[in-house]
Design a protein around this motif. Structure first.
Motif, PDB file in Angstrom:
ATOM      1  N   MET A   1      45.078  69.660  48.902  1.00 43.78           N
ATOM      2  CA  MET A   1      43.872  68.765  49.144  1.00 43.78           C
ATOM      3  C   MET A   1      43.584  68.805  50.518  1.00 43.78           C
ATOM      4  O   MET A   1      44.088  68.026  51.231  1.00 43.78           O
ATOM      5  CB  MET A   1      44.390  67.658  48.580  1.00 43.78           C
ATOM      6  N   LEU A   2      41.617  68.668  50.926  1.00 45.58           N
ATOM      7  CA  LEU A   2      41.052  68.668  52.241  1.00 45.58           C
ATOM      8  C   LEU A   2      40.806  67.231  52.163  1.00 45.58           C
ATOM      9  O   LEU A   2      39.714  67.334  51.015  1.00 45.58           O
ATOM     10  CB  LEU A   2      40.661  69.957  52.894  1.00 45.58           C
ATOM     11  N   GLN A   3      40.826  67.035  53.393  1.00 46.20           N
ATOM     12  CA  GLN A   3      40.071  65.344  52.784  1.00 46.20           C
ATOM     13  C   GLN A   3      39.523  65.190  54.542  1.00 46.20           C
ATOM     14  O   GLN A   3      39.388  65.865  55.074  1.00 46.20           O
ATOM     15  CB  GLN A   3      41.110  63.966  53.162  1.00 46.20           C
ATOM     16  N   ILE A   4      38.381  65.161  54.011  1.00 47.40           N
ATOM     17  CA  ILE A   4      36.882  64.934  54.730  1.00 47.40           C
ATOM     18  C   ILE A   4      36.109  64.118  55.423  1.00 47.40           C
ATOM     19  O   ILE A   4      36.345  63.306  55.010  1.00 47.40           O
ATOM     20  CB  ILE A   4      35.408  65.794  54.170  1.00 47.40           C
ATOM     21  N   THR A   5      36.774  63.660  57.348  1.00 46.11           N
ATOM     22  CA  THR A   5      36.399  63.040  57.611  1.00 46.11           C
ATOM     23  C   THR A   5      35.956  63.348  58.423  1.00 46.11           C
ATOM     24  O   THR A   5      34.535  63.019  58.700  1.00 46.11           O
ATOM     25  CB  THR A   5      38.453  62.734  58.466  1.00 46.11           C
ATOM     26  N   THR A   6      36.155  63.434  60.332  1.00 42.79           N
ATOM     27  CA  THR A   6      35.044  63.741  60.874  1.00 42.79           C
ATOM     28  C   THR A   6      34.778  65.190  61.491  1.00 42.79           C
ATOM     29  O   THR A   6      33.631  65.611  62.515  1.00 42.79           O
ATOM     30  CB  THR A   6      35.344  62.835  62.682  1.00 42.79           C
ATOM     31  N   ALA A   7      35.890  66.038  61.346  1.00 42.45           N
ATOM     32  CA  ALA A   7      35.626  67.455  62.004  1.00 42.45           C
ATOM     33  C   ALA A   7      36.356  68.289  60.915  1.00 42.45           C
ATOM     34  O   ALA A   7      37.470  67.819  60.172  1.00 42.45           O
ATOM     35  CB  ALA A   7      35.923  67.315  63.538  1.00 42.45           C
ATOM     36  N   LEU A   8      35.631  69.306  60.777  1.00 41.66           N
ATOM     37  CA  LEU A   8      37.165  70.561  59.997  1.00 41.66           C
ATOM     38  C   LEU A   8      37.422  71.377  61.310  1.00 41.66           C
ATOM     39  O   LEU A   8      36.654  71.904  62.135  1.00 41.66           O
ATOM     40  CB  LEU A   8      36.157  70.965  58.967  1.00 41.66           C
ATOM     41  N   ASP A   9      38.252  72.438  61.165  1.00 43.77           N
ATOM     42  CA  ASP A   9      38.467  73.167  61.521  1.00 43.77           C
ATOM     43  C   ASP A   9      38.768  74.883  61.068  1.00 43.77           C
ATOM     44  O   ASP A   9      38.345  74.846  59.470  1.00 43.77           O
ATOM     45  CB  ASP A   9      40.168  72.699  62.908  1.00 43.77           C
ATOM     46  N   ARG A  11      41.798  76.548  60.236  1.00 45.78           N
ATOM     47  CA  ARG A  11      42.435  76.290  58.842  1.00 45.78           C
ATOM     48  C   ARG A  11      42.150  76.002  58.004  1.00 45.78           C
ATOM     49  O   ARG A  11      41.553  75.777  56.333  1.00 45.78           O
ATOM     50  CB  ARG A  11      43.598  75.599  59.560  1.00 45.78           C
ATOM     51  N   ASN A  12      40.861  74.839  58.274  1.00 42.89           N
ATOM     52  CA  ASN A  12      40.235  73.775  57.038  1.00 42.89           C
ATOM     53  C   ASN A  12      39.715  74.657  56.060  1.00 42.89           C
ATOM     54  O   ASN A  12      40.375  75.164  54.684  1.00 42.89           O
ATOM     55  CB  ASN A  12      39.784  73.008  57.237  1.00 42.89           C
ATOM     56  N   PHE A  13      38.998  76.115  56.466  1.00 43.10           N
ATOM     57  CA  PHE A  13      37.516  76.483  55.636  1.00 43.10           C
ATOM     58  C   PHE A  13      38.736  77.470  55.360  1.00 43.10           C
ATOM     59  O   PHE A  13      38.623  77.970  53.872  1.00 43.10           O
ATOM     60  CB  PHE A  13      36.805  77.667  56.866  1.00 43.10           C
ATOM     61  N   TYR A  14      39.986  78.486  55.358  1.00 40.93           N
ATOM     62  CA  TYR A  14      40.839  79.093  54.930  1.00 40.93           C
ATOM     63  C   TYR A  14      41.282  78.608  53.460  1.00 40.93           C
ATOM     64  O   TYR A  14      41.111  79.540  52.918  1.00 40.93           O
ATOM     65  CB  TYR A  14      41.414  80.059  55.837  1.00 40.93           C
ATOM     66  N   GLU A  15      41.773  77.442  53.799  1.00 43.63           N
ATOM     67  CA  GLU A  15      42.456  76.783  53.218  1.00 43.63           C
ATOM     68  C   GLU A  15      41.212  76.957  51.286  1.00 43.63           C
ATOM     69  O   GLU A  15      41.820  76.731  50.824  1.00 43.63           O
ATOM     70  CB  GLU A  15      42.930  75.352  52.954  1.00 43.63           C
ATOM     71  N   ASP A  20      41.662  78.270  47.486  1.00 41.02           N
ATOM     72  CA  ASP A  20      41.434  77.221  47.199  1.00 41.02           C
ATOM     73  C   ASP A  20      41.822  75.846  47.045  1.00 41.02           C
ATOM     74  O   ASP A  20      41.715  75.251  45.419  1.00 41.02           O
ATOM     75  CB  ASP A  20      41.568  77.676  45.297  1.00 41.02           C
ATOM     76  N   SER A  21      41.601  75.024  47.935  1.00 37.02           N
ATOM     77  CA  SER A  21      41.777  73.400  48.351  1.00 37.02           C
ATOM     78  C   SER A  21      40.903  73.273  47.510  1.00 37.02           C
ATOM     79  O   SER A  21      39.304  73.319  47.858  1.00 37.02           O
ATOM     80  CB  SER A  21      42.662  73.780  49.872  1.00 37.02           C
ATOM     81  N   LYS A  22      41.410  72.023  46.918  1.00 37.72           N
ATOM     82  CA  LYS A  22      39.729  70.773  46.175  1.00 37.72           C
ATOM     83  C   LYS A  22      39.369  70.120  48.184  1.00 37.72           C
ATOM     84  O   LYS A  22      40.499  69.767  49.203  1.00 37.72           O
ATOM     85  CB  LYS A  22      40.146  70.129  45.732  1.00 37.72           C
ATOM     86  N   ILE A  23      38.529  69.247  48.110  1.00 38.33           N
ATOM     87  CA  ILE A  23      38.425  68.715  49.490  1.00 38.33           C
ATOM     88  C   ILE A  23      37.515  67.213  48.891  1.00 38.33           C
ATOM     89  O   ILE A  23      37.349  66.558  47.584  1.00 38.33           O
ATOM     90  CB  ILE A  23      36.816  69.244  49.978  1.00 38.33           C
ATOM     91  N   THR A  24      38.367  66.351  49.607  1.00 40.38           N
ATOM     92  CA  THR A  24      37.750  64.387  49.432  1.00 40.38           C
ATOM     93  C   THR A  24      36.985  64.066  50.182  1.00 40.38           C
ATOM     94  O   THR A  24      37.396  64.429  51.246  1.00 40.38           O
ATOM     95  CB  THR A  24      39.432  63.756  48.749  1.00 40.38           C
ATOM     96  N   SER A  95      31.083  79.146  51.485  1.00 36.95           N
ATOM     97  CA  SER A  95      31.820  77.973  52.994  1.00 36.95           C
ATOM     98  C   SER A  95      30.045  77.698  53.224  1.00 36.95           C
ATOM     99  O   SER A  95      30.102  76.872  54.071  1.00 36.95           O
ATOM    100  CB  SER A  95      31.285  79.702  53.610  1.00 36.95           C
ATOM    101  N   LEU A  96      28.999  77.729  52.776  1.00 32.61           N
ATOM    102  CA  LEU A  96      27.751  77.645  53.550  1.00 32.61           C
ATOM    103  C   LEU A  96      27.738  76.170  53.053  1.00 32.61           C
ATOM    104  O   LEU A  96      27.852  75.155  54.058  1.00 32.61           O
ATOM    105  CB  LEU A  96      26.365  78.203  52.645  1.00 32.61           C
ATOM    106  N   MET A  97      28.174  75.751  51.624  1.00 37.71           N
ATOM    107  CA  MET A  97      28.365  74.898  51.052  1.00 37.71           C
ATOM    108  C   MET A  97      29.102  73.507  52.485  1.00 37.71           C
ATOM    109  O   MET A  97      28.895  71.709  52.252  1.00 37.71           O
ATOM    110  CB  MET A  97      28.495  74.202  49.782  1.00 37.71           C
ATOM    111  N   LEU A  98      30.630  73.981  52.129  1.00 41.71           N
ATOM    112  CA  LEU A  98      30.778  72.788  53.084  1.00 41.71           C
ATOM    113  C   LEU A  98      30.577  73.163  54.395  1.00 41.71           C
ATOM    114  O   LEU A  98      30.278  71.754  54.726  1.00 41.71           O
ATOM    115  CB  LEU A  98      32.672  74.506  53.542  1.00 41.71           C
ATOM    116  N   ALA A  99      29.876  73.553  55.131  1.00 43.08           N
ATOM    117  CA  ALA A  99      29.349  73.448  55.983  1.00 43.08           C
ATOM    118  C   ALA A  99      28.303  72.548  56.489  1.00 43.08           C
ATOM    119  O   ALA A  99      28.546  71.744  57.969  1.00 43.08           O
ATOM    120  CB  ALA A  99      28.802  74.649  56.910  1.00 43.08           C
ATOM    121  N   ARG A 100      27.470  72.912  55.133  1.00 45.78           N
ATOM    122  CA  ARG A 100      26.077  71.441  55.212  1.00 45.78           C
ATOM    123  C   ARG A 100      27.244  70.147  54.698  1.00 45.78           C
ATOM    124  O   ARG A 100      26.478  69.410  55.336  1.00 45.78           O
ATOM    125  CB  ARG A 100      25.560  72.168  53.994  1.00 45.78           C
TER     126      ARG A 100
END
Length: 513
Positions: A1-9, A11-15, A20-24, A95-100
Motif C-alpha cells: 500500500m502506497l500512502q500519498i503525502t508530499t512526494a513520490l519517488d 520506486r513508488n511508481f514502479y510499485e 499493483d500496489s494500491k494507494i491511500t 501512470s498519468l493518473m498517479l502523476a496528476r
C-alpha cells in the motif's frame, strides 16, 4: 500500500504500475487541499483570477458571471475532449493518473478534494479512462489528454474496465463511485499540467532501464561466446574515464562475467611471452568496437536514463498548474508551470540513447551472423544444412529494418513547436508527442533485442559451452532455451520473436527497482 503525502519517488511508481500496489491518501493531503480550496474561494470574490472568473486562453479578456462559473469548467472539459489516434494503453493511463493526482495533492491548485478521492478509486480499481495518444501540444499542459481524464471524472465519456470499453456512467453506478464536484476551477486544474507526458515518460524510463540491462546481458554473453579478453572491462581501464555510467556498465559486466570460464586474461595469452615469432597474428589482438567499447557506448545511455528519471520525478512532485495557489503567502500567481519543455527535452534524449542501444544490438547481431567476422559460427548461425537452410537470415532483415526506423524517429520533437490557440500558445513543447514517439522507439528496441537474444541462444547451442558460461548467462540461457525452438529446419519465427520480446519486456535481466 502506497500512502500519498508530499512526494513520490521512482520506486513508488514502479510499485503501483508493476506490482499493483494500491494507494491511500494521507489525511494531511485532504487537509492541505481543503485549506487551499477555501482560500481560493475567498480570495477570488473581488479579484480577477484566470480560469475562475475569466474565459480561457485568448478568451481570458472576457469576464464570466458568477452563475456561469461551473458551466465554464464543464464547457472546457467537454470541448477539449477531442483526442484522436490510438487509445493510450492502461499502464500509461494509470501512470498519468498517479502523476496528476500527486501534483493536485500538493494543494497548489485550489481544487475540491473529490478530485483526488475519485482518481484514487479509478487507480485502485483499474478503471482506465479512454484517452487518445494524439492531441496535446505540451503547453497549457496536456490539455486534450487530460480533458479526457476530466471527462471521466465528471462521470461522462468512456472507460476500459476488465478489458471492455464501457460508458463511464455505467461503471460509476456499478462501483458506487461519485463524479467529482465542480466548484471553482477543477476542470482547468485537471487539464493544465504536464501529467500525460510525465506519466508516459516514467513508464518509458522503466522500460529503458530494462532494455539497458538486457543490452548489458547480451554484450556480456557475446563476450563469452567469442572468448574475449577481459581487460576492456577492467576497473583499472574504465576508472581512468570519469563518467559514472561507463564505470557502472563495466562494473555490471564484470559482475556478470566473474565466474565465466570463457573470457580470457590478456596476461595469460598475449602478455605471456610465449607467442610464436610471426609477422601476422591469426588471433585478434582486440575485439570489434561493438564488443570492446560497450562501457563507452552504454555508459552515456546509463547516465541519460538516470538524468531523465531525476527530471521526471522532479516534474511529478512539482506544481505544474496555472495559476498557482499560495496559501502561505495568501497570493495567486499567474505563469507557465504547465509548460512541458523539461519533459520534452528528456524524452528526445531518451529516444536517442534507446536508438543507440538498438544500433549496438544490430551490430552485435551482425557480428554473430557473419561467419567471416566471428570465425566460430556457421553463416547466419545456421544449425541446418548450409545452402538449403537459412538460420537467422530472415530475422536479421526485421532487426535492420526496425533499427532504421528508430534512427529516423530519433529526430527531435522538442524543437518542433507550432503556434496555436490564436497565437496565445506561440511556443510549445510537444512533450506528449515526444513521449509517445519515445514509447514507439522503446518498443522497437525490444524487437531488435529479441532477435539478438534468439541468435545468442542458437550460438550457444552450436558451441555447446553451457558448462563454461557464467552463472548469470547460464541461468537465463536455461529459461530462453525453453522458449526458443532449436532452429535446424526452417520455420516461421514471428511467434518466437514475439514471445521473446514480451519476455524481456516483462522480465528484467537484472533488478531495476
Amino acid at each position: 500500500m502506497l500512502q500519498i503525502t508530499t512526494a513520490l519517488d521512482f520506486r513508488n511508481f514502479y510499485e503501483v504500475l508493476f506490482e499493483d500496489s494500491k494507494i491511500t491518501l494521507d489525511p494531511s493531503v485532504i487537509e492541505r487541499m481543503s485549506i487551499s480550496f477555501k482560500f481560493l474561494e475567498e480570495f477570488s470574490k473581488n479579484k480577477v483570477i484566470y480560469g475562475v472568473n475569466t474565459g480561457f486562453g485568448p478568451m481570458a479578456q472576457y469576464k464570466i458571471k458568477d452563475k456561469d462559473r461551473q458551466k465554464l469548467q464543464y464547457n472546457l472539459i467537454r470541448s477539449h475532449a477531442s483526442g484522436m489516434g490510438k487509445p493510450m494503453e492502461p499502464l500509461y493511463v494509470k501512470s498519468l493518473m498517479l502523476a496528476r493526482l500527486n501534483t493536485l495533492a500538493l494543494g497548489k491548485s485550489g481544487v475540491h478534494t473529490s478530485v483526488v478521492e475519485t482518481m484514487q478509486l479509478l487507480i485502485n480499481n483499474d478503471i482506465t479512462p479512454l484517452i487518445f495518444e494524439h492531441g496535446g501540444v505540451g503547453a497549457s499542459g496536456d490539455l486534450v489528454q487530460l480533458a479526457h481524464l476530466a471527462l471521466v471524472l465528471i462521470g461522462e465519456g468512456e472507460v476500459y474496465y476488465k478489458g471492455v470499453k464501457r460508458r463511464t456512467a455505467e461503471i460509476f453506478s456499478e462501483e458506487n463511485i461519485k463524479p467529482i464536484k465542480i466548484e471553482q476551477r477543477e476542470g482547468l486544474a485537471l487539464m493544465n499540467g504536464t501529467s500525460a507526458m510525465t506519466g508516459i515518460g516514467i513508464v518509458n524510463v522503466i522500460y529503458a532501464k530494462r532494455l539497458l540491462n538486457w543490452s548489458i546481458f547480451c554484450s556480456s554473453a557475446i563476450n563469452e561466446i567469442v572468448e574475449a579478453y577481459d581487460d576492456h572491462l577492467s576497473s583499472e581501464l574504465n576508472d581512468t574515464k570519469l563518467h559514472i555510467g561507463q564505470q557502472e556498465v563495466a562494473s555490471k559486466m564484470r559482475d556478470h562475467l566473474k565466474d565465466s570460464s570463457l573470457t580470457r586474461d590478456r596476461n595469460e595469452h598475449l602478455y605471456s611471452g610465449k607467442n610464436p615469432e610471426s609477422e601476422y597474428f591469426e588471433e585478434k589482438v582486440q575485439e570489434y568496437y561493438s564488443l570492446r567499447c560497450v562501457p563507452q557506448i552504454l555508459g552515456p545511455v546509463y547516465d541519460t536514463i538516470e538524468n531523465t528519471q531525476k527530471i521526471l520525478i522532479e516534474e511529478v512532485n512539482s506544481a505544474n498548474d496555472n495559476p498557482i495557489i499560495d496559501v502561505e503567502r495568501k497570493q495567486v500567481y499567474h505563469g507557465g508551470n504547465f509548460h512541458g519543455d523539461y519533459v520534452s527535452l528528456e524524452m528526445d534524449k531518451l529516444k536517442l540513447v534507446v536508438t543507440k542501444m538498438t544500433m549496438l544490438a544490430e551490430r552485435q547481431l551482425n557480428y554473430l551472423l557473419n561467419d567471416r567476422l566471428n570465425n566460430i559460427l556457421p553463416p547466419f548461425v545456421n544449425l541446418g544444412v548450409l545452402g538449403l537452410n537459412f538460420g537467422m537470415q530472415g530475422a536479421q532483415f526485421s532487426a535492420v529494418s526496425t533499427t532504421a526506423e528508430n534512427q529516423m524517429l530519433s529526430n527531435s520533437m522538442y524543437v518542433h513547436s507550432i503556434p496555436s490557440n490564436n497565437d496565445n500558445q506561440d511556443i510549445v513543447s510537444m512533450g506528449t508527442n515526444a513521449a509517445n514517439v519515445t514509447k514507439t522507439v522503446i518498443d522497437n528496441a525490444f524487437e531488435v533485442l529479441s532477435v539478438e537474444l534468439i541468435t545468442i541462444v542458437q550460438a550457444l547451442r552450436h558451441l555447446e559451452i553451457k558448462e563454461s558460461l557464467s552463472t548469470v548467462t547460464r541461468e537465463k540461457f536455461e529459461i530462453l532455451n525453453k522458449l526458443v525452438p532449436e532452429i535446424k529446419e526452417d520455420l516461421p519465427l514471428y511467434k518466437t520473436q514475439e514471445i521473446i520480446k514480451e519476455f524481456i519486456k516483462n522480465q528484467d535481466a537484472y533488478k531495476i527497482c
